[in-house]
Write a protein that holds these residues in place. Structure first.
Motif, PDB file in Angstrom:
ATOM      1  N   PRO A  21       0.807  -1.221   0.000  1.00 30.87           N
ATOM      2  CA  PRO A  21       0.000   0.000   0.000  1.00 30.87           C
ATOM      3  C   PRO A  21       0.843   1.275   0.000  1.00 30.87           C
ATOM      4  CG  PRO A  21      -0.203  -1.196   2.078  1.00 30.87           C
ATOM      5  CD  PRO A  21       0.621  -2.053   1.176  1.00 30.87           C
ATOM      6  N   LEU A  22       2.134   1.157   0.293  1.00 28.65           N
ATOM      7  CA  LEU A  22       2.981   2.343   0.297  1.00 28.65           C
ATOM      8  C   LEU A  22       3.319   2.815  -1.109  1.00 28.65           C
ATOM      9  CD1 LEU A  22       5.484   1.421   3.113  1.00 28.65           C
ATOM     10  CD2 LEU A  22       3.770   3.228   3.163  1.00 28.65           C
ATOM     11  N   ILE A  23       3.224   1.896  -2.068  1.00 27.48           N
ATOM     12  CA  ILE A  23       3.591   2.298  -3.424  1.00 27.48           C
ATOM     13  C   ILE A  23       2.452   1.942  -4.380  1.00 27.48           C
ATOM     14  CG2 ILE A  23       6.084   2.455  -3.381  1.00 27.48           C
ATOM     15  CD1 ILE A  23       6.280  -0.489  -3.918  1.00 27.48           C
ATOM     16  N   PRO A  24       1.319   2.585  -4.202  1.00 26.69           N
ATOM     17  CA  PRO A  24       0.138   2.181  -4.968  1.00 26.69           C
ATOM     18  C   PRO A  24       0.266   2.438  -6.459  1.00 26.69           C
ATOM     19  CG  PRO A  24      -0.293   4.164  -3.712  1.00 26.69           C
ATOM     20  CD  PRO A  24       1.059   3.696  -3.304  1.00 26.69           C
ATOM     21  N   SER A  25       1.238   3.232  -6.896  1.00 28.90           N
ATOM     22  CA  SER A  25       1.258   3.519  -8.331  1.00 28.90           C
ATOM     23  C   SER A  25       2.044   2.486  -9.121  1.00 28.90           C
ATOM     24  CB  SER A  25       1.820   4.903  -8.590  1.00 28.90           C
ATOM     25  OG  SER A  25       3.202   4.846  -8.795  1.00 28.90           O
ATOM     26  N   GLU A 122      24.725  -2.758 -13.418  1.00 29.41           N
ATOM     27  CA  GLU A 122      23.530  -2.734 -14.272  1.00 29.41           C
ATOM     28  C   GLU A 122      22.813  -1.400 -14.050  1.00 29.41           C
ATOM     29  OE1 GLU A 122      20.987  -6.130 -14.136  1.00 29.41           O
ATOM     30  OE2 GLU A 122      22.652  -7.530 -14.485  1.00 29.41           O
ATOM     31  N   ASN A 123      23.583  -0.350 -13.917  1.00 32.70           N
ATOM     32  CA  ASN A 123      23.107   0.980 -13.547  1.00 32.70           C
ATOM     33  C   ASN A 123      22.819   1.014 -12.043  1.00 32.70           C
ATOM     34  OD1 ASN A 123      23.273   1.644 -16.256  1.00 32.70           O
ATOM     35  ND2 ASN A 123      21.140   1.108 -16.634  1.00 32.70           N
ATOM     36  N   HIS A 124      22.773   2.238 -11.470  1.00 36.65           N
ATOM     37  CA  HIS A 124      22.531   2.319 -10.025  1.00 36.65           C
ATOM     38  C   HIS A 124      21.097   1.868  -9.720  1.00 36.65           C
ATOM     39  CE1 HIS A 124      20.355   6.067 -10.705  1.00 36.65           C
ATOM     40  NE2 HIS A 124      21.394   6.533 -11.379  1.00 36.65           N
ATOM     41  N   VAL A 125      20.853   1.566  -8.444  1.00 38.12           N
ATOM     42  CA  VAL A 125      19.587   0.934  -8.061  1.00 38.12           C
ATOM     43  C   VAL A 125      18.374   1.786  -8.449  1.00 38.12           C
ATOM     44  CG1 VAL A 125      18.178   0.234  -6.076  1.00 38.12           C
ATOM     45  CG2 VAL A 125      20.581  -0.441  -6.202  1.00 38.12           C
ATOM     46  N   ILE A 126      18.475   3.106  -8.278  1.00 38.95           N
ATOM     47  CA  ILE A 126      17.293   3.944  -8.533  1.00 38.95           C
ATOM     48  C   ILE A 126      16.897   3.868 -10.009  1.00 38.95           C
ATOM     49  CG2 ILE A 126      16.415   6.322  -8.502  1.00 38.95           C
ATOM     50  CD1 ILE A 126      18.131   6.777  -5.959  1.00 38.95           C
ATOM     51  N   GLU A 127      17.883   3.903 -10.899  1.00 47.13           N
ATOM     52  CA  GLU A 127      17.574   3.807 -12.331  1.00 47.13           C
ATOM     53  C   GLU A 127      17.051   2.406 -12.681  1.00 47.13           C
ATOM     54  OE1 GLU A 127      20.710   5.179 -14.904  1.00 47.13           O
ATOM     55  OE2 GLU A 127      19.724   4.430 -16.714  1.00 47.13           O
ATOM     56  N   TRP A 128      17.707   1.390 -12.125  1.00 37.57           N
ATOM     57  CA  TRP A 128      17.299   0.000 -12.395  1.00 37.57           C
ATOM     58  C   TRP A 128      15.850  -0.210 -11.940  1.00 37.57           C
ATOM     59  CZ3 TRP A 128      15.311  -4.577 -10.953  1.00 37.57           C
ATOM     60  CH2 TRP A 128      15.740  -5.748 -11.573  1.00 37.57           C
ATOM     61  N   ALA A 129      15.559   0.250 -10.727  1.00 36.36           N
ATOM     62  CA  ALA A 129      14.228  -0.009 -10.154  1.00 36.36           C
ATOM     63  C   ALA A 129      13.149   0.776 -10.891  1.00 36.36           C
ATOM     64  CB  ALA A 129      14.223   0.336  -8.672  1.00 36.36           C
ATOM     65  N   ARG A 130      13.474   1.984 -11.341  1.00 36.00           N
ATOM     66  CA  ARG A 130      12.480   2.776 -12.083  1.00 36.00           C
ATOM     67  C   ARG A 130      12.131   2.053 -13.388  1.00 36.00           C
ATOM     68  NH1 ARG A 130      14.763   8.074 -14.473  1.00 36.00           N
ATOM     69  NH2 ARG A 130      15.820   6.415 -15.598  1.00 36.00           N
ATOM     70  N   ASP A 131      13.161   1.615 -14.130  1.00 40.92           N
ATOM     71  CA  ASP A 131      12.872   0.881 -15.370  1.00 40.92           C
ATOM     72  C   ASP A 131      12.069  -0.386 -15.075  1.00 40.92           C
ATOM     73  OD1 ASP A 131      13.947   2.609 -17.200  1.00 40.92           O
ATOM     74  OD2 ASP A 131      15.858   1.557 -17.428  1.00 40.92           O
ATOM     75  N   HIS A 132      12.390  -1.030 -13.952  1.00 36.87           N
ATOM     76  CA  HIS A 132      11.711  -2.290 -13.651  1.00 36.87           C
ATOM     77  C   HIS A 132      10.254  -2.071 -13.225  1.00 36.87           C
ATOM     78  CE1 HIS A 132      11.564  -6.535 -13.129  1.00 36.87           C
ATOM     79  NE2 HIS A 132      11.058  -6.407 -11.912  1.00 36.87           N
ATOM     80  N   MET A 177       8.526   6.840  -7.087  1.00 38.90           N
ATOM     81  CA  MET A 177       9.922   6.488  -6.811  1.00 38.90           C
ATOM     82  C   MET A 177      10.432   7.140  -5.536  1.00 38.90           C
ATOM     83  SD  MET A 177      11.210   4.411  -9.015  1.00 38.90           S
ATOM     84  CE  MET A 177      12.945   4.648  -8.623  1.00 38.90           C
ATOM     85  N   SER A 178       9.533   7.855  -4.820  1.00 38.71           N
ATOM     86  CA  SER A 178      10.005   8.659  -3.689  1.00 38.71           C
ATOM     87  C   SER A 178      10.632   7.786  -2.603  1.00 38.71           C
ATOM     88  CB  SER A 178       8.853   9.470  -3.110  1.00 38.71           C
ATOM     89  OG  SER A 178       7.819   8.597  -2.724  1.00 38.71           O
ATOM     90  N   ASP A 179      10.152   6.548  -2.455  1.00 36.82           N
ATOM     91  CA  ASP A 179      10.721   5.672  -1.426  1.00 36.82           C
ATOM     92  C   ASP A 179      12.215   5.466  -1.667  1.00 36.82           C
ATOM     93  OD1 ASP A 179       9.871   4.331  -3.782  1.00 36.82           O
ATOM     94  OD2 ASP A 179       9.951   2.386  -2.783  1.00 36.82           O
ATOM     95  N   ASN A 182      14.495   8.883  -1.724  1.00 40.62           N
ATOM     96  CA  ASN A 182      14.795   9.471  -0.416  1.00 40.62           C
ATOM     97  C   ASN A 182      15.645   8.564   0.461  1.00 40.62           C
ATOM     98  OD1 ASN A 182      13.356  11.825  -0.904  1.00 40.62           O
ATOM     99  ND2 ASN A 182      11.418  10.799  -0.414  1.00 40.62           N
ATOM    100  N   ASP A 183      16.111   7.460  -0.083  1.00 40.01           N
ATOM    101  CA  ASP A 183      16.916   6.527   0.703  1.00 40.01           C
ATOM    102  C   ASP A 183      18.381   6.985   0.662  1.00 40.01           C
ATOM    103  OD1 ASP A 183      18.676   4.367   1.269  1.00 40.01           O
ATOM    104  OD2 ASP A 183      17.018   2.955   1.008  1.00 40.01           O
ATOM    105  N   PRO A 184      18.958   7.335   1.821  1.00 42.08           N
ATOM    106  CA  PRO A 184      20.315   7.903   1.818  1.00 42.08           C
ATOM    107  C   PRO A 184      21.360   6.972   1.189  1.00 42.08           C
ATOM    108  CG  PRO A 184      19.328   8.017   4.020  1.00 42.08           C
ATOM    109  CD  PRO A 184      18.374   7.243   3.169  1.00 42.08           C
ATOM    110  N   LEU A 185      21.225   5.681   1.439  1.00 37.53           N
ATOM    111  CA  LEU A 185      22.208   4.742   0.890  1.00 37.53           C
ATOM    112  C   LEU A 185      22.145   4.719  -0.638  1.00 37.53           C
ATOM    113  CD1 LEU A 185      24.291   2.753   1.975  1.00 37.53           C
ATOM    114  CD2 LEU A 185      22.511   0.985   1.965  1.00 37.53           C
ATOM    115  N   LEU A 186      20.928   4.733  -1.168  1.00 38.24           N
ATOM    116  CA  LEU A 186      20.774   4.691  -2.628  1.00 38.24           C
ATOM    117  C   LEU A 186      21.172   6.027  -3.250  1.00 38.24           C
ATOM    118  CD1 LEU A 186      17.470   2.640  -3.047  1.00 38.24           C
ATOM    119  CD2 LEU A 186      19.842   1.844  -2.903  1.00 38.24           C
TER     120      LEU A 186
END
Ligand code: ST9
Ligand code: ZN
Ligand code: ZN
Length: 341
Positions: A21-25, A122-132, A177-179, A182-186
Motif C-alpha cells: 500500500p505504500l507504493i500504490p502507483s 547494471e546501472n545504479h539501483v534507482i535507475e534499475w528499479a524505475r525501469d523495472h 519512486m520517492s521511497d 529518499n533513501d540515503p544509501l541509494l
C-alpha cells in the motif's frame, strides 16, 4: 498493519490482489493499450553502446577460452563467487528488496546489497528499479523499456543499444519512486556511481587474483572481470527475453512471462516469471518454497534467520489456487482442473 494484510509464520501474506500500500502507483497493470496509437517513433541507435557491448562480448568469449585453458583454479572460483555476489546484488537487492519492496533489510544487509549491486554494474539501483517498475506496470507495451513484443534481440540487449521509446520516459515519470529517491544509501550510490562502479566491478576483481595468488593480468582481466560481468548480464537479460517468451503459464495464460527452468538456474531463481508477474510482491518470486533453482530465496531466508531480513511478503496457498483456476493455462501441477483430486 493495513487491513488487506495478515501476518503468517513465514512472513506477511497479502489476502487480496493488492500490492504494497505504500507504493500504490506501481505493480498493477492498469489497462494501458498494448499497441499505442501514440507518436511516430523512429529507432535511434547509440553507437557508443554498440561498440562497447561488441567489445565486451568478444572479450568475454576470449575470457571463456582462457578460463578453460589457462586460468588457475582460484581465478575460476573467484569468477564464480563474483557471479553469485553480483547476481544477488541484482536479485535480492535491486529486484526483490528495492524495486518490489518484497521484504525489509537492516542497514548492514542493505550495505552488502549495494556493494554487490555496484559489482553487477547494471546501472545504479534507482535507475534499475524505475525501469523495472515501468516494466511491470506497462508490460509488453511501448512504455516497457524492454518490450518483448519487439522480439528476442530487442528485449535481451537491443533496448540498451538505442534511445528509449518516448512512452518509456513519459510513463516512467508517473511511477512512484520517492521511497528509493529518499533513501540515503541509494542516493549515495547514485551520487558516486561513476567512481564506485569502475572500482568495484572492474578494478578490484582484476587486482585481487594478481596480488593474492599470482594470476596473470590477462587471465584476471578477461576471466574474472570481463567474462564474469558479461555472463551475469546475459543471465539477467534472459529473464527479459527468454522468460517473456518460452515456458508454461500456470498462473496467468493471458500474459507473456513464463515459467522457465533454465533461466531460473542461470538467474539465481528469477526464471519463474509467470508467477512473478502475477504475484510481484512475493519475496520468493516463485511459488515453491523448496529453493527449486532459487538461490536468491535461500540467500534472503538465511538473512531472515539471523534477523537481518524481515517482513518477508508471500502469497497464501488459497490465493494461488484461486488464481490458477481462474486464469492458469492448465499446467499447474497441483491446482489445475486437469490435475484435480
Ligand atoms: C543493464 C540493465 O544491463 C539490465 C536490467 C535488466 C532488468 C531485468 C529485470 C528482470 C527481473 C529481475 C531478474 C534479475 C536476474 C539477475 C540474474 C543475475 C545472475 N522513467 O537513459 P536515458 C529519463 S545496464 C522515467 O539516457 P536514452 C532519464 O532520467 C548495463 N524517466 O535515455 C533522463 O532524464 P534526464 C550497463 C526515464 O537517451 C532521460 O530520460 N549499463 C526513464 O533514451 C534520458 O535517459 C549500460 O549499458 C524511465 N523509465 O538512452 C547503460 N528512463 O535527462 C545503458 C529514462 O532528465 N543505458 N528516463 O536525466 C544507456 O546508455 C541509455 O539509457 C540508453 C537509452 C542508450 C539505453
Ligand atoms: Zn519484478
Ligand atoms: Zn518481466
Amino acid at each position: 498493519m493495513p487491513p488487506n494484510v495478515t501476518s503468517a509464520p513465514n512472513g506477511i501474506q497479502y489476502e487480496d490482489e493488492t500490492m504494497d500500500p505504500l507504493i500504490p502507483s506501481i505493480e498493477k497493470y492498469d489497462g494501458y493499450p498494448k499497441q499505442l496509437p501514440g507518436k511516430e517513433y523512429k529507432r535511434e541507435l547509440v553507437w557508443r553502446n554498440i561498440i562497447l557491448f561488441a567489445y565486451l562480448h568478444l572479450a568475454a568469449l576470449y575470457g571463456a577460452y582462457l578460463m578453460l585453458t589457462a586460468a588457475s583454479w582460484p581465478t575460476v572460483i573467484w569468477a564464480i563467487v563474483l557471479y553469485h555476489f553480483s547476481g544477488w546484488g541484482i536479485t535480492a537487492g535491486a529486484h526483490r528488496l528495492w524495486a518490489h519492496r518484497s521484504y525489509k533489510a537492516n542497514l548492514p544487509l542493505r550495505m552488502i546489497l549495494v556493494l554487490f549491486n555496484t559489482l553487477a554494474f547494471e546501472n545504479h539501483v534507482i535507475e534499475w528499479a524505475r525501469d523495472h517498475r515501468v516494466h511491470h506496470k506497462f508490460s509488453e507495451t511501448n512504455a516497457d523499456p524492454h518490450n518483448a513484443n519487439r522480439g528476442f534481440f530487442f528485449s535481451h540487449i537491443g533496448w540498451l543499444l538505442c534511445r528509449k521509446h518516448p512512452d518509456v520516459i513519459s510513463k516512467g515519470k508517473g511511477i512512484e519512486m520517492s521511497d528509493l529517491e529518499n533513501d540515503p544509501l541509494l542516493k549515495f550510490q547514485r551520487k558516486y556511481y561513476l567512481i564506485l562502479m569502475p572500482i568495484v566491478c572492474f578494478v578490484v576483481p582484476t587486482v585481487i587474483p594478481v596480488y593474492l595468488w599470482g594470476e596473470t593480468w590477462t587471465n584476471a582481466w578477461f576471466v574474472a572481470t570481463l567474462f564474469r560481468y558479461t555472463f551475469t548480464l546475459n543471465m539477467t537479460w534472459l529473464v527479459n527475453s527468454a522468460a517473456h517468451m518460452w515456458g508454461q503459464r500456470p498462473y496467468d495464460k493471458f500474459i507473456n512471462p513464463s515459467e522457465n527452468l533454465s533461466v531460473a538456474v542461470g538467474a539465481l531463481g528469477e526464471g519463474w516469471h509467470n508467477y512473478h508477474h502475477t504475484f510481484p510482491w512475493d519475496y520468493k518470486t516463485a511459488e515453491l518454497g523448496n529453493y527449486r533453482a532459487n538461490f536468491t530465496t535461500a540467500f534472503i531466508d538465511f538473512f531472515a534467520k539471523i534477523g537481518w531480513a524481515y517482513e518477508l511478503k508471500t502469497v497464501s496457498e488459497e490465493m494461488v489456487r484461486r488464481r490458477v483456476q481462474r486464469t492458469g493455462d492448465g499446467t499447474h501441477e497441483k491446482y489445475s482442473h486437469s490435475h484435480k483430486g
